[in-house]
Write an enzyme that holds these catalytic residues in place. Structure first.
Site, PDB file in Angstrom:
ATOM      1  N   ARG A   9      51.240  45.442  40.277  1.00 20.25           N
ATOM      2  CA  ARG A   9      49.973  45.706  40.969  1.00 20.25           C
ATOM      3  C   ARG A   9      50.262  45.856  42.441  1.00 20.25           C
ATOM      4  O   ARG A   9      51.352  45.505  42.906  1.00 20.25           O
ATOM      5  CB  ARG A   9      49.033  44.505  40.789  1.00 20.25           C
ATOM      6  CG  ARG A   9      48.179  44.577  39.574  1.00 20.25           C
ATOM      7  CD  ARG A   9      47.623  43.210  39.295  1.00 20.25           C
ATOM      8  NE  ARG A   9      46.296  43.039  39.865  1.00 20.25           N
ATOM      9  CZ  ARG A   9      45.660  41.862  39.825  1.00 20.25           C
ATOM     10  NH1 ARG A   9      46.230  40.795  39.296  1.00 20.25           N
ATOM     11  NH2 ARG A   9      44.458  41.756  40.309  1.00 20.25           N
ATOM     12  N   LYS A  23      51.291  37.954  37.102  1.00 17.58           N
ATOM     13  CA  LYS A  23      49.967  38.356  37.612  1.00 17.58           C
ATOM     14  C   LYS A  23      49.799  39.879  37.736  1.00 17.58           C
ATOM     15  O   LYS A  23      48.869  40.360  38.376  1.00 17.58           O
ATOM     16  CB  LYS A  23      49.628  37.697  38.959  1.00 17.58           C
ATOM     17  CG  LYS A  23      49.684  36.189  39.006  1.00 17.58           C
ATOM     18  CD  LYS A  23      49.160  35.507  37.795  1.00 17.58           C
ATOM     19  CE  LYS A  23      47.699  35.635  37.573  1.00 17.58           C
ATOM     20  NZ  LYS A  23      47.334  35.056  36.235  1.00 17.58           N
ATOM     21  N   GLY A  24      50.705  40.593  37.096  1.00 21.03           N
ATOM     22  CA  GLY A  24      50.587  42.054  37.138  1.00 21.03           C
ATOM     23  C   GLY A  24      49.627  42.587  36.077  1.00 21.03           C
ATOM     24  O   GLY A  24      49.206  43.739  36.126  1.00 21.03           O
ATOM     25  N   HIS A  69      39.307  35.880  43.525  1.00 24.64           N
ATOM     26  CA  HIS A  69      40.283  35.495  44.550  1.00 24.64           C
ATOM     27  C   HIS A  69      39.571  34.928  45.782  1.00 24.64           C
ATOM     28  O   HIS A  69      38.469  35.369  46.102  1.00 24.64           O
ATOM     29  CB  HIS A  69      41.104  36.720  44.987  1.00 24.64           C
ATOM     30  CG  HIS A  69      41.923  37.306  43.884  1.00 24.64           C
ATOM     31  ND1 HIS A  69      42.663  38.457  44.032  1.00 24.64           N
ATOM     32  CD2 HIS A  69      42.126  36.917  42.603  1.00 24.64           C
ATOM     33  CE1 HIS A  69      43.281  38.740  42.903  1.00 24.64           C
ATOM     34  NE2 HIS A  69      42.971  37.821  42.016  1.00 24.64           N
ATOM     35  N   THR A  85      50.316  41.210  32.656  1.00 26.59           N
ATOM     36  CA  THR A  85      51.253  41.150  31.529  1.00 26.59           C
ATOM     37  C   THR A  85      50.535  40.785  30.219  1.00 26.59           C
ATOM     38  O   THR A  85      50.833  41.345  29.168  1.00 26.59           O
ATOM     39  CB  THR A  85      52.379  40.129  31.807  1.00 26.59           C
ATOM     40  OG1 THR A  85      51.785  38.887  32.198  1.00 26.59           O
ATOM     41  CG2 THR A  85      53.291  40.602  32.928  1.00 26.59           C
ATOM     42  N   SER A 114      46.703  36.890  43.866  1.00 29.76           N
ATOM     43  CA  SER A 114      46.407  36.475  42.489  1.00 29.76           C
ATOM     44  C   SER A 114      47.321  35.311  42.079  1.00 29.76           C
ATOM     45  O   SER A 114      46.888  34.337  41.461  1.00 29.76           O
ATOM     46  CB  SER A 114      46.611  37.672  41.550  1.00 29.76           C
ATOM     47  OG  SER A 114      46.516  37.273  40.220  1.00 29.76           O
TER      48      SER A 114
END
Ligand code: A3P
Length: 343
Positions: free
Chosen positions: A183, A100-101, A313, A103, A191
């Site tokens: 993040r 969830k960064g 979110h 990628t 996330s």
């Protein structure tokens, strides 16, 4: 009669005018795409290829945008593979995380570079014992076809947090380049939660609220047993990797900046991978409907990431957010100290 002639003339002028404007627009678009066809000889110098400089870029681009697609779909014959000198190469760089960064965005954006070929699927070779047991040839066969001068990149975000992975990657290639995209840890944890929540909802299942998972109800402290919290303690995971690889082999990408201002982040990665700068503002355009940057390969081909990227979110209690931010703070400081990157 005169009136008829004037109308005819006006119509003719209108047609000619539209043609001129059309041609001009086409030329402007072409110049943009021609920019992408500049010789990329420095890649060959740096990546050690012997191909003729004039020939490589065009073929590489052609390959990336057309043939590659056919090869992926399994429509290419062995003869075509041989004819184009194509190979399946082990990755020279891996996006090891963080989940969830950002990628997927990073991989897709790097794939805009003519010297980069992405492995589309997450291969999960190093984190999955069954896959790992199939051996390195199995892994190589999962890689896309590429020219020897190109570099293959794969991403499997689970690598970053899985205990056995650093040693396994080290055994494959001790000088591999490792990309980590992070993040702000609380946002990342939310996330992560949102992705799991969506999966549950799809199966008509209920799920706990984020607050209930992230905070231990007995102690009212941050629940470090919750995986989404643990994954966001970046420094803990990085320390395990540093037992095998020196810090110079890592590059940290700021995932929050990749969302708002992708180009400078991508330029830093190009530098880290020793690639000549080829990704430009032309390749990235902001799509207001999506609320994210999308990718433009040329005048014909552009794409945005799938709808599963950039979810809304759920609202989280502000006091829980404050608690989490406070909790992550010292770990972030340590991470900045080790990596030399303040995010
Ligand atoms: P959210 O869905 O929480 O917004 P990953 O690919 O590692 O699963 O990361 C997903 C995240 O990538 C998304 O998280 C989104 O914010 C981020 N992202 C970064 N650049 C993006 C882009 N250009 N389009 C869509 N999502 C992007």
């Amino acid at each position: 009669m005169l009136f008829k002639q004037q109308a005819w003339l006006r119509q003719k002028l209108l047609v000619l005018g539209s043609l001129a404007v059309g041609s001009l627009l086409y030329l402007v678009a072409r110049v943009g795409s021609l920019d992408r066809l500049q010789p990329i000889c420095p890649i060959e110098g740096r990546l050690g290829g012997a191909r003729s400089q004039a020939e490589f870029p065009l073929r590489a681009l052609q390959f990336k945008r057309g043939l590659l697609h056919e090869f992926r779909k399994g429509n290419a014959s062995k003869e075509q593979v041989r004819l184009h000198d194509l190979v399946q190469q082990l990755p020279k760089a891996i996006i090891i995380g963080v989940r969830k960064g950002g990628t997927r965005a990073l991989l897709e954006m790097l794939n805009l570079h003519p010297a980069v070929v992405k492995a589309s699927q997450e291969i999960h070779f190093f984190d999955n014992d069954e896959n790992y047991g199939k051996g390195i040839e199995w892994y190589r066969k999962k890689m896309p076809f590429s020219y020897p001068q190109q570099i293959t990149i794969e991403k499997s975000p689970a690598y970053f947090i899985t205990e056995e992975v650093p040693e396994r990657i080290y055994k494959m290639n001790s000088s591999i380049k490792l990309l980590i995209i992070v993040r702000e840890p609380t946002t990342r944890a939310i996330s992560d939660y949102t992705q799991v929540l969506e999966g549950k909802e799809r199966k008509n299942k209920t799920y706990y609220k984020f607050e209930k998972l992230a905070i231990d109800p007995n102690t009212c402290e941050v629940n470090t047993k919750y995986k989404a919290v643990r994954t966001s303690i970046y420094t803990k995971h990085l320390e395990r990797w540093l037992k095998y690889f020196p810090i110079e082999q890592f590059h940290v990408v700021d995932g929050d900046r990749l969302i708002t201002e992708p180009l400078p982040e991508l330029q830093l990665v190009e530098k880290f991978l020793n690639l000549p700068p080829r990704i430009s503002q032309y390749n990235l355009y902001f799509n207001a409907t999506r609320g994210f940057y999308c990718l433009r390969f040329n005048i014909i081909f552009n794409k945005c990431l799938a709808g599963s990227k950039g979810r809304i979110h759920p609202e989280v209690d502000p006091s829980v957010i404050t608690k989490l931010r406070k909790f992550f703070h010292p770990f972030n400081q340590k991470f900045y100290q080790i990596t030399g990157r303040t995010l």
